[in-house]
Design an enzyme around this catalytic site. Structure first.
Site, short mmCIF file in Angstrom:
data_model
loop_
_atom_site.label_atom_id
_atom_site.label_comp_id
_atom_site.label_asym_id
_atom_site.label_seq_id
_atom_site.Cartn_x
_atom_site.Cartn_y
_atom_site.Cartn_z
N LYS A 81 2.52 4.29 -15.48
CA LYS A 81 2.47 3.47 -16.70
C LYS A 81 2.66 4.45 -17.86
CE LYS A 81 1.79 -0.54 -18.67
NZ LYS A 81 2.76 -1.63 -18.60
N ASP A 135 -4.10 0.96 -5.10
CA ASP A 135 -5.07 0.02 -4.55
C ASP A 135 -4.52 -1.40 -4.67
OD1 ASP A 135 -7.38 -1.09 -3.64
OD2 ASP A 135 -8.65 -0.50 -5.31
N ASP A 193 3.92 -2.49 -13.76
CA ASP A 193 4.08 -3.94 -13.89
C ASP A 193 5.41 -4.38 -13.27
OD1 ASP A 193 5.00 -2.32 -15.94
OD2 ASP A 193 4.66 -3.76 -17.54
N TYR A 214 -11.02 5.93 -10.83
CA TYR A 214 -12.11 5.63 -9.89
C TYR A 214 -13.14 6.75 -9.83
CZ TYR A 214 -9.48 1.65 -8.01
OH TYR A 214 -8.81 0.46 -7.86
N ASP A 269 -2.32 -3.90 -1.58
CA ASP A 269 -2.80 -5.21 -1.13
C ASP A 269 -1.71 -6.27 -1.28
OD1 ASP A 269 -5.30 -4.33 -0.40
OD2 ASP A 269 -6.35 -6.00 -1.38
#
Ligand code: NAD
Length: 356
Positions: A190, A246, A222, A135, A250
């Site tokens: 990851k 992020d 994942d 980001y 959610d």
């Protein structure tokens, strides 16, 4: 206890209004000052994070933030869009640790889209690194593709990066938080594909040596996404990078019935914090008086706990929220047959009444 109150856009002002009502009803001496931010900041001062707003946020002991964003600003250049305000505040205030507790109140077990037995009793804490990762990494942009089968065409690119110190400090936050809970940390990465996240895994493992009393497991993002909906109660503390956090937070929001229930704290190294609901400005329901103010009210409780050390006052607010849910009051996002549908203002009023 000086609080910078930044309502923002969409439902921001409506939900912040209810949180201010609840804070005021505590009978404490808070100094609250309101300033514009996001689209409201741009409309009034030509910038989503006006100078005066940033100054106020820096001077205050804590920031209570609503939400920013509105479709009418989507065509502005990126630097002027409302969402830049929250990114700017995180960066300027050094708010690198985002804490999102996902707790399922027993009364809301039926409001989650998951089976009650999968989510009932859920109490997990997601810790998201907030000022690094793809980001903020540079370079970024759109350029001519230099090589490969699409050479010569335009390509979009961003840079994923994490410095050692950035990983170390968020790992410490996670291990210390776990010590106050069930002493288990899952670090999500990851590492099988990304260099940045192999490095992340190595550093988290190193920091863990200082916390022999805390259990550490590593999990690929994942798999973590799958486990969050398969067996979310398996987790205690999840620590992860900015982008993975992020997305996962959610997903975790839905475990709790609604994103309207999920508070958050973003802290600097000295526990100065910005407190905001995990959701956005919900332009689709703005002005209708139906937004759930509980995530914002619970964020105010987190502010009392983390920035002001007022555990008693934080407990009072959280217990009042529990009482209101036990009374069967529900905003539309968590409404089920047999419960009483109320609007934003009625929900805030009920929490104030339950404080007594
Ligand atoms: P959103 O979180 O605003 O809304 C997603 C869905 O959840 C919508 O259907 C909305 O009605 C519902 N919802 C959200 N909060 C609710 C609440 N308190 N009560 C009841 N329902 C609620 O996400 P989005 O639609 O993807 O984004 C809308 C705007 O918010 C965009 O401009 C986005 O950039 C911005 N945004 C801001 C923040 C922030 O201020 N920190 C975070 C995320 C998104």
């Amino acid at each position: 206890m000086k609080i910078a109150v930044l309502p923002g856009d969409g439902i921001g002002p409506e939900i912040i209004h209810e949180a201010i009502k609840v804070l005021s009803a505590l009978g404490e001496s808070f100094e609250m000052e309101i300033a514009q931010v996001g689209g409201a900041g741009y409309a009034a001062h030509g910038h989503p994070l006006p100078e005066g707003t940033l100054k106020l946020a820096k001077e205050a002991d804590a920031v209570l933030f609503g939400a920013v964003g509105d479709y009418q600003y989507d065509k502005l250049e990126r630097a002027l869009r409302p969402e830049q305000a929250i990114l700017g505040l995180r960066k300027e205030l050094g708010l690198f640790a985002n804490l999102r507790p996902a707790i399922l109140y027993p009364e809301l077990a039926g409001a989650s889209t998951l089976k009650p037995e999968v989510v009932s009793g859920l109490d997990i804490l997601i810790i998201r690194e907030l000022t690094g990762d793809i980001y903020f990494g540079k370079p970024r942009g759109v350029r001519e593709c230099p090589d490969g089968p699409f050479a010569g065409q335009r390509e979009g690119f961003d840079t994923m990066r994490y410095a050692e110190g950035e990983i170390r400090r968020i790992a410490h936050v996670a291990f210390q938080a776990a010590r106050k809970r069930d002493r288990r940390v899952t670090s999500v990465d990851k590492a099988n594909v990304l260099e940045t996240f192999q490095f992340w895994r190595d550093i988290v493992t190193e920091v863990h040596r200082e916390y022999a009393d805390v259990e550490l497991e590593h999990m690929y993002v994942d798999n973590a996404a799958m486990q969050l909906v398969r067996a979310p109660k398996k987790f205690d503390v999840i620590v992860t990078g900015n982008m993975f956090g992020d997305i996962l937070s959610d997903a975790a929001a839905m475990l709790t019935g609604s994103i309207g229930m999920l508070p958050s704290a973003s802290l600097d190294a000295n526990s100065k914090g910005l407190y905001e609901p995990s959701h956005g400005s919900a332009p689709d329901i703005a002005g209708k008086g139906v937004a759930n103010p509980l995530a914002t009210i619970l964020s105010a409780a987190m502010m009392l706990r983390f920035s002001f050390g007022r555990m008693d006052a934080a407990d009072r607010i959280e217990n009042a929220v529990k009482r209101v849910l036990a009374q069967g009051l529900r905003t539309p996002d968590i409404h089920e047959p047999g419960t009483t549908r109320v609007g934003t203002k009625e929900m805030g009023d009920a929490v104030v009444a339950a404080l007594a």
